[in-house]
Design a protein around this motif. Structure first.
Motif, PDB file in Angstrom:
ATOM      1  N   SER A 194       5.632  -5.076   1.408  1.00 50.47           N
ATOM      2  CA  SER A 194       5.112  -5.847   0.281  1.00 50.47           C
ATOM      3  C   SER A 194       5.061  -7.335   0.627  1.00 50.47           C
ATOM      4  CB  SER A 194       5.995  -5.619  -0.951  1.00 50.47           C
ATOM      5  OG  SER A 194       5.398  -6.205  -2.075  1.00 50.47           O
ATOM      6  N   GLY A 195       3.923  -7.946   0.352  1.00 53.50           N
ATOM      7  CA  GLY A 195       3.730  -9.364   0.623  1.00 53.50           C
ATOM      8  C   GLY A 195       3.056  -9.666   1.948  1.00 53.50           C
ATOM      9  N   ALA A 196       2.986  -8.690   2.833  1.00 50.72           N
ATOM     10  CA  ALA A 196       2.364  -8.897   4.151  1.00 50.72           C
ATOM     11  C   ALA A 196       0.870  -8.601   4.093  1.00 50.72           C
ATOM     12  CB  ALA A 196       3.030  -7.998   5.190  1.00 50.72           C
ATOM     13  N   SER A 197       0.151  -9.095   5.069  1.00 48.96           N
ATOM     14  CA  SER A 197      -1.272  -8.789   5.217  1.00 48.96           C
ATOM     15  C   SER A 197      -1.481  -7.997   6.498  1.00 48.96           C
ATOM     16  CB  SER A 197      -2.103 -10.076   5.277  1.00 48.96           C
ATOM     17  OG  SER A 197      -2.052 -10.751   4.047  1.00 48.96           O
ATOM     18  N   VAL A 198      -2.504  -7.153   6.490  1.00 46.31           N
ATOM     19  CA  VAL A 198      -2.801  -6.293   7.640  1.00 46.31           C
ATOM     20  C   VAL A 198      -3.688  -7.041   8.631  1.00 46.31           C
ATOM     21  CG1 VAL A 198      -3.917  -4.149   8.377  1.00 46.31           C
ATOM     22  CG2 VAL A 198      -2.597  -4.209   6.233  1.00 46.31           C
ATOM     23  N   LEU A 199      -3.219  -7.134   9.864  1.00 44.57           N
ATOM     24  CA  LEU A 199      -3.991  -7.774  10.927  1.00 44.57           C
ATOM     25  C   LEU A 199      -4.735  -6.761  11.780  1.00 44.57           C
ATOM     26  CD1 LEU A 199      -1.461 -10.477  12.236  1.00 44.57           C
ATOM     27  CD2 LEU A 199      -3.362 -10.773  10.630  1.00 44.57           C
ATOM     28  N   THR A 200      -4.053  -5.653  12.130  1.00 43.29           N
ATOM     29  CA  THR A 200      -4.637  -4.670  13.039  1.00 43.29           C
ATOM     30  C   THR A 200      -4.273  -3.263  12.607  1.00 43.29           C
ATOM     31  OG1 THR A 200      -2.692  -4.689  14.478  1.00 43.29           O
ATOM     32  CG2 THR A 200      -4.455  -6.233  15.037  1.00 43.29           C
ATOM     33  N   VAL A 201      -5.067  -2.313  13.055  1.00 38.22           N
ATOM     34  CA  VAL A 201      -4.739  -0.895  12.896  1.00 38.22           C
ATOM     35  C   VAL A 201      -5.005  -0.253  14.251  1.00 38.22           C
ATOM     36  CG1 VAL A 201      -5.216   1.260  11.683  1.00 38.22           C
ATOM     37  CG2 VAL A 201      -5.426  -0.924  10.460  1.00 38.22           C
ATOM     38  N   LEU A 223       1.173  -6.226  10.971  1.00 39.96           N
ATOM     39  CA  LEU A 223       1.274  -7.101   9.808  1.00 39.96           C
ATOM     40  C   LEU A 223       1.334  -8.562  10.245  1.00 39.96           C
ATOM     41  CD1 LEU A 223       3.900  -4.974   7.838  1.00 39.96           C
ATOM     42  CD2 LEU A 223       1.389  -4.909   7.648  1.00 39.96           C
ATOM     43  N   ASP A 224       1.032  -9.471   9.337  1.00 43.28           N
ATOM     44  CA  ASP A 224       0.969 -10.887   9.681  1.00 43.28           C
ATOM     45  C   ASP A 224       2.332 -11.558   9.801  1.00 43.28           C
ATOM     46  OD1 ASP A 224       1.643 -10.958   6.983  1.00 43.28           O
ATOM     47  OD2 ASP A 224       0.162 -12.499   6.467  1.00 43.28           O
ATOM     48  N   ASP A 225       3.403 -10.802   9.648  1.00 46.11           N
ATOM     49  CA  ASP A 225       4.752 -11.369   9.758  1.00 46.11           C
ATOM     50  C   ASP A 225       5.471 -10.863  11.015  1.00 46.11           C
ATOM     51  OD1 ASP A 225       5.217  -8.754   9.050  1.00 46.11           O
ATOM     52  OD2 ASP A 225       6.258  -9.219   7.188  1.00 46.11           O
ATOM     53  N   GLU A 226       4.686 -10.503  12.038  1.00 48.29           N
ATOM     54  CA  GLU A 226       5.197 -10.052  13.337  1.00 48.29           C
ATOM     55  C   GLU A 226       5.960  -8.733  13.254  1.00 48.29           C
ATOM     56  OE1 GLU A 226       7.103 -13.187  15.534  1.00 48.29           O
ATOM     57  OE2 GLU A 226       5.536 -14.619  15.011  1.00 48.29           O
ATOM     58  N   ARG A 227       5.556  -7.890  12.302  1.00 47.79           N
ATOM     59  CA  ARG A 227       6.107  -6.536  12.196  1.00 47.79           C
ATOM     60  C   ARG A 227       4.951  -5.547  12.206  1.00 47.79           C
ATOM     61  NH1 ARG A 227       9.280  -5.939   6.957  1.00 47.79           N
ATOM     62  NH2 ARG A 227       7.410  -6.961   6.180  1.00 47.79           N
ATOM     63  N   GLU A 228       5.317  -4.270  12.350  1.00 48.82           N
ATOM     64  CA  GLU A 228       4.334  -3.192  12.289  1.00 48.82           C
ATOM     65  C   GLU A 228       4.821  -2.130  11.316  1.00 48.82           C
ATOM     66  OE1 GLU A 228       2.266  -2.630  16.573  1.00 48.82           O
ATOM     67  OE2 GLU A 228       4.420  -2.255  16.526  1.00 48.82           O
ATOM     68  N   LEU A 229       3.899  -1.609  10.547  1.00 48.69           N
ATOM     69  CA  LEU A 229       4.133  -0.435   9.721  1.00 48.69           C
ATOM     70  C   LEU A 229       3.703   0.749  10.575  1.00 48.69           C
ATOM     71  CD1 LEU A 229       4.582   1.198   7.087  1.00 48.69           C
ATOM     72  CD2 LEU A 229       2.261   0.505   6.411  1.00 48.69           C
ATOM     73  N   ILE A 230       4.645   1.640  10.883  1.00 47.82           N
ATOM     74  CA  ILE A 230       4.381   2.806  11.732  1.00 47.82           C
ATOM     75  C   ILE A 230       4.277   4.034  10.833  1.00 47.82           C
ATOM     76  CG2 ILE A 230       5.190   4.173  13.685  1.00 47.82           C
ATOM     77  CD1 ILE A 230       4.849   1.196  14.373  1.00 47.82           C
ATOM     78  N   LEU A 231       3.213   4.805  10.987  1.00 52.08           N
ATOM     79  CA  LEU A 231       3.019   6.030  10.211  1.00 52.08           C
ATOM     80  C   LEU A 231       2.842   7.208  11.159  1.00 52.08           C
ATOM     81  CD1 LEU A 231       0.322   4.732   7.705  1.00 52.08           C
ATOM     82  CD2 LEU A 231       2.737   5.064   7.218  1.00 52.08           C
ATOM     83  N   HIS A 232       3.514   8.296  10.870  1.00 55.14           N
ATOM     84  CA  HIS A 232       3.296   9.562  11.564  1.00 55.14           C
ATOM     85  C   HIS A 232       3.041  10.597  10.479  1.00 55.14           C
ATOM     86  CE1 HIS A 232       3.773  13.151  13.952  1.00 55.14           C
ATOM     87  NE2 HIS A 232       3.755  12.396  15.040  1.00 55.14           N
ATOM     88  N   LEU A 233       1.935  11.316  10.581  1.00 57.21           N
ATOM     89  CA  LEU A 233       1.523  12.223   9.512  1.00 57.21           C
ATOM     90  C   LEU A 233       2.225  13.574   9.538  1.00 57.21           C
ATOM     91  CD1 LEU A 233      -2.286  11.435   9.526  1.00 57.21           C
ATOM     92  CD2 LEU A 233      -0.481  10.450   8.110  1.00 57.21           C
ATOM     93  N   GLY A 234       2.961  13.864  10.601  1.00 58.68           N
ATOM     94  CA  GLY A 234       3.589  15.177  10.673  1.00 58.68           C
ATOM     95  C   GLY A 234       2.513  16.261  10.656  1.00 58.68           C
TER      96      GLY A 234
END
Length: 152
Positions: free
Chosen positions: A49-56, A67-78
């Motif tokens: 929450s509060g971050a913006s998406v830079l890349t996918v 994300l624009d705060d030097e983190r990544e949201l990692i998703l695995h769909l199983g």
């Protein structure tokens, strides 16, 4: 607004197809609110929450959302994970809703997973040490330079 589904069986080519569709829809989006099911596999969703998406991007069957705060949201769909961008007032079947991210002016990005084999995490960009299966993944077959010598 009808849902923009980007879901399918999450095998490698399908995950790449999902990545390409998400890149078109998520890049530049600001996450104004987030929710994750109380399971440790999904709760980290709220940290975006509060971050913006830079890349996918994608590594193996993992979706990496920079994300624009030097983190990544990692998703695995199983096996049964599904992603969609829906209107804010229609989040789909709540029985299987595991996480959502409300995007400023773009609807809500949802993660549904019937069998709960999927998972997500938020990590420092490029630091996958807390995710052994991602950290130790082999060569990427869809990247340039992948040839018989690399495979050998």
């Amino acid at each position: 607004m009808p849902p923009a589904n980007v879901d399918t069986v999450p095998e490698l080519p399908e995950v790449e197809t999902i990545r390409r569709e998400l890149a078109l829809r998520l890049k530049g989006a600001t996450i104004r609110a987030a929710w994750g099911q109380s399971s440790p596999k999904f709760l980290a969703a709220t940290e975006a929450s509060g971050a913006s998406v830079l890349t996918v991007s994608r590594r193996g069957k993992y979706l990496l959302i920079g994300l624009d705060d030097e983190r990544e949201l990692i998703l695995h769909l199983g096996m049964t994970g599904r992603l969609a961008i829906r209107s804010d007032d229609d989040l789909g079947d709540h029985r299987y809703l595991r996480a959502w991210w409300r995007l400023e002016g773009r609807g809500t990005f949802t993660f549904h997973d019937v069998r709960q084999f999927g998972r997500l995490a938020i990590v420092k960009a490029g630091d996958y040490s807390s995710m052994a299966t991602l950290a130790n993944i082999g060569p990427e077959p869809l990247e340039g330079g992948f040839d018989s010598a690399v495979l050998h």
